[in-house]
Design a protein around this motif. Sequence first.
Motif, PDB file in Angstrom:
ATOM      1  N   TYR A  26       0.860  -1.179   0.000  1.00 36.09           N
ATOM      2  CA  TYR A  26       0.000   0.000   0.000  1.00 36.09           C
ATOM      3  C   TYR A  26       0.895   1.227   0.000  1.00 36.09           C
ATOM      4  O   TYR A  26       2.082   1.156   0.311  1.00 36.09           O
ATOM      5  N   VAL A  27       0.330   2.365  -0.354  1.00 31.32           N
ATOM      6  CA  VAL A  27       1.085   3.607  -0.473  1.00 31.32           C
ATOM      7  C   VAL A  27       0.623   4.580   0.607  1.00 31.32           C
ATOM      8  O   VAL A  27      -0.575   4.703   0.862  1.00 31.32           O
ATOM      9  N   VAL A  28       1.587   5.245   1.247  1.00 29.34           N
ATOM     10  CA  VAL A  28       1.283   6.345   2.153  1.00 29.34           C
ATOM     11  C   VAL A  28       1.788   7.615   1.497  1.00 29.34           C
ATOM     12  O   VAL A  28       2.966   7.702   1.119  1.00 29.34           O
ATOM     13  N   THR A  29       0.921   8.596   1.342  1.00 28.71           N
ATOM     14  CA  THR A  29       1.312   9.829   0.672  1.00 28.71           C
ATOM     15  C   THR A  29       0.620  11.018   1.325  1.00 28.71           C
ATOM     16  O   THR A  29      -0.062  10.874   2.344  1.00 28.71           O
ATOM     17  N   THR A  30       0.813  12.177   0.752  1.00 30.31           N
ATOM     18  CA  THR A  30       0.210  13.400   1.287  1.00 30.31           C
ATOM     19  C   THR A  30      -0.889  13.907   0.362  1.00 30.31           C
ATOM     20  O   THR A  30      -0.936  13.558  -0.822  1.00 30.31           O
ATOM     21  N   GLY A  31      -1.730  14.756   0.917  1.00 27.51           N
ATOM     22  CA  GLY A  31      -2.778  15.349   0.106  1.00 27.51           C
ATOM     23  C   GLY A  31      -2.217  16.159  -1.053  1.00 27.51           C
ATOM     24  O   GLY A  31      -2.773  16.140  -2.163  1.00 27.51           O
TER      25      GLY A  31
END
Length: 247
Positions: A157-162
């Motif tokens: 899964y990917v964790v990113t910012t708005g």
Amino acid sequence: MYELTLIGIGTGNPDHVTLQGVQAIREADLILIPRKGESKADLAGVREEIIAKACETPPQIAYFDIPTRHSDEGYLQGVDDWHDAIALRWQAAIAEYPDVTKVALLIWGDPSLYDSSLRIAARLHPQPRKRVIPGITAPQALTAAHAIPINDIGAPYVVTTGRRLRDEGWPANATKVAVMLDGECSFQSLDMAGYDIWWGAYVGMKEEILIHGPLIDVAQQILDTRAKARADHGWIMDIYLLQKSTR
């Protein structure tokens, strides 16, 4: 020479602090607490509550004001200058207590995930000895609150910012994306008919709010709920998980 300990405190629930974190609070001679203005006074209050719950005789507390971040020369340069300014505030606060040997900061979530405390600490002169106590992350708290796994079987899964979701779109080859630091509800930039969302604010706290469903159905509910919660409390911390719809 002093030791600087960054203590992950989870998402605001005092029960999120690990036994290792509690012990580090008890051992500290001085704890630095940031102030972000009257509208966000509750954030300092949560830290004070955690300290009071961890030890009968609290250590000394030094407050410092968070400087304003500017972006006249671009986002990355603005962040870099902001970190310099915060490091100077830390140094000034610590200098008021020349005899302390153990200084601590309580870090929302975990010091390793979308937090700049380690980068700021690297700017201190002279360099202290550094220690990091891990904490519950916002993605952990969110998925626990919704009682869901964060990944599909054997899948990443990917964790990113708005900001990156808004500027770059859906990450290539991703099926699930956790979005942090999103003050603009950047899910609106997507084709909302194609995704499901699990959203949470104040996750793990008594104010916790959770919304889940097809993005196209609940997007406006999230926007309205978020705006009201921010107005009611003066601040908001939220996170959401998006998944490509299988319908």
